[in-house]
Design a protein around this motif. Structure first.
Motif, short mmCIF file in Angstrom:
data_model
loop_
_atom_site.label_atom_id
_atom_site.label_comp_id
_atom_site.label_asym_id
_atom_site.label_seq_id
_atom_site.Cartn_x
_atom_site.Cartn_y
_atom_site.Cartn_z
N LEU B 270 0.80 -1.19 0.18
CA LEU B 270 -0.10 -0.10 0.04
C LEU B 270 0.99 1.24 -0.02
CD1 LEU B 270 -2.69 1.20 0.29
CD2 LEU B 270 -2.61 1.09 2.82
N VAL B 271 0.57 1.86 -1.02
CA VAL B 271 1.39 3.22 -1.27
C VAL B 271 0.51 4.33 -1.27
CG1 VAL B 271 2.99 4.69 -2.47
CG2 VAL B 271 3.26 2.16 -2.64
N VAL B 272 0.78 5.37 0.09
CA VAL B 272 -0.17 6.49 0.30
C VAL B 272 0.42 7.77 -0.09
CG1 VAL B 272 -1.22 7.71 2.09
CG2 VAL B 272 -1.21 5.27 2.22
N PRO B 274 0.10 12.32 -0.01
CA PRO B 274 1.42 12.22 -0.02
C PRO B 274 2.15 11.62 1.32
CG PRO B 274 0.32 14.28 1.07
CD PRO B 274 -0.67 13.37 0.34
N ASN B 275 1.30 11.23 2.31
CA ASN B 275 1.50 10.32 3.37
C ASN B 275 2.35 11.13 4.22
OD1 ASN B 275 1.50 7.91 4.28
ND2 ASN B 275 3.45 7.28 3.92
N PRO B 281 -4.98 12.00 2.66
CA PRO B 281 -4.32 11.37 1.57
C PRO B 281 -5.08 11.61 0.19
CG PRO B 281 -4.16 9.88 3.28
CD PRO B 281 -4.97 10.75 3.81
#
Lengths: 417, 417
Positions: B270-272, B274-275, B281
């Protein structure tokens, strides 16, 4: 209206021109900025601000954690009225958040300096413009870092060792950017900050100025979900300890709590390890925050969160560790500062209303050590931390006029006992 | 038992010593390895393997996507029986996954070569050991990359341009590591691979050898959740388009579907964006997979997923985009290969059973172009993609004995029409 001998048109033009210049540092195609602390655009904008201040006769001083001050002394040795905010932004953030407050402070200081030059008036205090380091906290945690050290709430050495997700420390980033200074900065007698509201209230009510009375109560948690790595395909479901599943339940729970208690909650950052498509995650780290104008609701929400966390641990077969948590109750600003600003707004004929801030600001730190004033101008549709963030020119100009007059009175000791 | 004139003790000792050497490349404190494709430990281990092969009279050849071959020709121009697996690992993965199969292939080839040298027997085919590039797919997607190109299922140019999360392309990584070769590698007549089970069945039943009959049906989705950035504090809940909330509902849904249909599901990455801790997000990208021995269950689960995705879009006020999806039905291995292995196991007195593989393997690709054999040895407690992965020495040794005999018969045309 104008200020001293300078016509209003010229003042507005100076402000809007300088703000347009600033907005080019890290500008994004969709009209925002991407200017996290000590990234190249932040460094370049800081160099620009130093030049701007020096050209106008201010001395530039960088303290040990990169706070950038532009000072002018009428009375050597006297303390300072500090005016400022921050120029760093969120990734793909808006161009007004923070930057407007710094240019408002710089323009106000420059107007006051010119007026005093002309009139020969010597204010009771000296003046300093400040651009606080890393208010946003997106690259280096926590937020409000520079003002946190200045006010003694954060330890400077700890801050300097703090690393971003890529392993670069604050000290290294400041050194590389040429903004690792020394000392504690000028001594403050009072502080004032102006900022966009980041909410809808002023915009919807057509009010020019928000007089900030308090900060919402908040709780912020850094949670670590501990699971165990496994193959996403072959591992049977009952053998899994899926850290991402636990974290996802926490994200969903945060929203359920928002709905149940009528408060604001969010998870903004989630880091998953090892984050491989075919591995059940062993660990997930997340930031959860809960905010409300009612401290009791935040307390009740906290109790619900803790109760449900235990159930999530069972459900996902994980362990949830509370790495850090910090909180504040409803934090009032000095009522004398609110009253001072109200009177100035009346005098200038600007519509105004009392308001609370949901977001933290550098003034949240400063108000605990010196009399402080916090002011808002409208945000169209309340859009914030987004490239679409927008404040109208007329609102920016009115805000600086008010801010200049508030600063003038602070310099003459308006909030002294 | 032994093989040709070499006593079994010496063969076992060679295998276990070489495996211990391999396990030191990228070893981790908790007994695993961290050896993603073309990271330094992977590169070093590949150099070691090249040396090992060359010392024993094999020629080393690297193809255009970094597949590493060690070939020996008895008959110039004849096609090859390929024996192999992969030496890359997951981050903090186990030391047996893949690496066992490569050393098994190398030891088998070396035993057969020695035996032929002694007996003067000339097999019908030549022999090649292969270490496939990037089977794991954790650094570069998709998995089974090297064998995918070899078998014509993936386009070489597309693969070479594929970037990891840090923006490094496969071509750059291979070039930097010294493993960007040319050509298509040796021509295969048959393929055999041995691997740890990565499940509990053989271990729990005390069976030495799994004869792989088929791969579970699977669907893999790359989903992108589109939201909108906002301030985590000041943005009212009804204004939010929280991409992470949408993604979290998907993670929870995946588990609900596993429970409902009795299948395996997972979200591993899981890539968020801008985190940032204080930004709602704007985007979340995730890999979701579903697997079962029953294709119909996977189809039903897919329908449920799509139906519920629409509800999640409403609930979190986001849009879910299906970036890519790929799937396979239950994929059988050549029954003649299963029967060949069964007979060899009987001849060697090794306990065996038919089994399915949940995970994909390079043989999943190879079986579609040449007659292929896939074999399993037990994994203690079925632990996989975890530093705690473990296979007993005796099981490793028995597996290589079996594999050597299977390879010997393949070289003599056992699976020819």
């Amino acid at each position: 209206m104008g200020f001293a001998d300078t016509p209003q048109e010229q003042l507005d033009s100076e402000l809007l021109t300088d703000f347009a210049t600033m907005s080019a540092f890290g500008e994004t195609p969709r009209g925002g900025v991407d200017r996290e602390a000590m990234t190249q655009p932040d460094v370049e904008q800081r160099r620009w601000l130093s030049g701007w201040l020096e050209e106008r006769g201010f001395s530039v001083d960088i303290d040990r954690v990169g706070n950038q001050f532009g000072t002018f002394e009428w009375t050597p040795g006297a303390p300072y009225v500090l005016l400022g905010s921050h120029m760093d932004s969120q990734p793909l953030g808006g161009k007004f958040d923070g930057a407007y407050g710094v240019i408002a402070a710089a323009e106000a200081a420059w107007r006051i300096k010119r007026a005093c030059d002309e009139s020969g008036h010597v204010p009771q205090y000296n003046i300093a413009v400040v651009n606080w380091f890393n208010e946003e906290g997106s690259r280096f945690e926590p937020s409000m870092m520079g003002s946190g050290v200045y006010t003694g709430k954060l330890d400077a050495d700890t801050v300097l060792k703090t690393e971003d997700l890529a392993g670069v420390s604050v000290a290294e980033a400041l050194e590389d950017g040429g903004f690792l200074g020394s000392g504690d900065g000028p001594q403050a007698a009072a502080y004032a900050e102006i900022h966009i509201e980041q909410g809808r209230i002023l915009d919807e009510e057509g009010v020019a100025i928000g007089l900030v009375e308090a900060t919402w109560a908040a709780k912020k948690y850094h949670l670590i979900v501990h699971g165990d790595q496994a193959h996403t395909g072959s591992t049977i479901i009952s053998d899994r300890h899926d850290a991402l599943l636990g974290a996802s339940h926490l994200v969903v729970l945060a929203r359920e709590i928002a709905d149940e208690f009528g408060i604001h909650t969010s998870v903004g950052q989630l880091v998953v390890l090892p984050n491989s498509p075919v591995v059940v995650p062993r660990e997930a780290r997340l930031h959860l925050d809960m905010r409300s104008p009612d401290s009791a609701l935040v307390e009740a929400a906290d109790a619900r969160l803790r109760e449900r966390m235990r159930k999530i641990e069972e459900l996902a077969a994980v362990r949830i560790e509370e790495d850090t948590a910090h909180q504040w109750d409803l934090l009032p600003y000095d009522p004398r500062g609110v009253e001072l600003s109200r009177r100035v707004a009346e005098d200038l004929g600007l519509s105004h209303r009392p308001i609370m801030t949901v977001a933290g600001h550098d003034s949240t730190n400063m108000k605990d050590i010196v009399p402080s004033v916090m002011l808002f101008v409208p945000s169209v549709d309340g859009i914030s931390h987004n490239e679409g963030e927008y404040t109208k020119d007329e609102d920016m100009c009115a805000g600086v006029n008010l801010f200049t007059e508030v600063a003038t009175r602070l310099l003459d000791g308006a909030l002294d006992e």
